[in-house]
Write a protein that holds these residues in place. Structure first.
Motif, PDB file in Angstrom:
ATOM      1  N   MET A  72       0.822  -1.201   0.000  1.00 11.88           N
ATOM      2  CA  MET A  72       0.000   0.000   0.000  1.00 11.88           C
ATOM      3  C   MET A  72       0.864   1.262   0.000  1.00 11.88           C
ATOM      4  SD  MET A  72      -2.629   1.444   2.897  1.00 11.88           S
ATOM      5  CE  MET A  72      -1.269   1.664   4.025  1.00 11.88           C
ATOM      6  N   GLN A  95      -3.591  -4.900   0.582  1.00 10.13           N
ATOM      7  CA  GLN A  95      -3.760  -3.471   0.846  1.00 10.13           C
ATOM      8  C   GLN A  95      -3.275  -2.637  -0.334  1.00 10.13           C
ATOM      9  OE1 GLN A  95      -5.436  -2.001   3.307  1.00 10.13           O
ATOM     10  NE2 GLN A  95      -5.959  -4.028   4.085  1.00 10.13           N
ATOM     11  N   LYS A  98      -6.133  -2.776  -2.786  1.00 11.08           N
ATOM     12  CA  LYS A  98      -7.236  -1.947  -2.281  1.00 11.08           C
ATOM     13  C   LYS A  98      -6.944  -0.462  -2.505  1.00 11.08           C
ATOM     14  CE  LYS A  98      -9.885  -1.331   1.952  1.00 11.08           C
ATOM     15  NZ  LYS A  98      -9.988  -1.695   3.363  1.00 11.08           N
ATOM     16  N   SER A  99      -5.731  -0.045  -2.198  1.00  7.27           N
ATOM     17  CA  SER A  99      -5.337   1.356  -2.363  1.00  7.27           C
ATOM     18  C   SER A  99      -5.324   1.754  -3.841  1.00  7.27           C
ATOM     19  CB  SER A  99      -3.955   1.575  -1.742  1.00  7.27           C
ATOM     20  OG  SER A  99      -3.558   2.904  -1.883  1.00  7.27           O
TER      21      SER A  99
END
Length: 127
Positions: A72, A95, A98-99
């Motif tokens: 991330m 992550q 997702k980011s």
């Protein structure tokens, strides 16, 4: 994915030690804007973005290639500098995915040879 081959010609530390990471930024015409190596994958990305910034290189239509796992924090660095596509030979973290998805970044992992995994915003990738 020929870009990793281009990068390998500039990876002096890796050739000597086998223990460093590299990051490079290519413009949308395939020209290498900058490349940097470091023992740390985070540092290699910081260095290559910093070098591009110091040299006043336009990165809003570029691709960042990295040899290490993309987390991330690495994706957010690219978001901050408006780099739209981030590619690694290695894995990406959940992550990181997702980011990238939240910030509109195209995230690619396991880019090797003619194969890759496109995790987010695949419309920027022409196959």
């Amino acid at each position: 994915l020929n870009y990793f081959h281009q990068m390998s010609h500039h990876q002096k530390s890796f050739k000597q030690t086998g223990g460093s990471h590299a990051a490079a930024i290519f413009d949308d015409n395939g020209n290498m804007l900058s490349i940097m190596e470091d023992i740390g994958r985070h540092n290699a990305i910081d260095k290559v973005i910093g070098l591009a910034s110091i040299n006043k290189k336009e990165v809003k239509r570029s691709v960042l290639y990295a040899t290490g796992r993309l987390s991330m924090e690495m994706v957010v660095k690219c978001v901050m500098h408006k780099i739209p596509i981030v590619v690694s030979k290695a894995a990406v973290t959940f992550q990181g995915i997702k980011s990238a998805n939240e910030h509109g970044v195209t995230l690619v992992g396991f880019a090797r040879g003619t194969k890759m995994n496109v995790y987010t915003h695949s419309g920027r990738i022409n196959v």
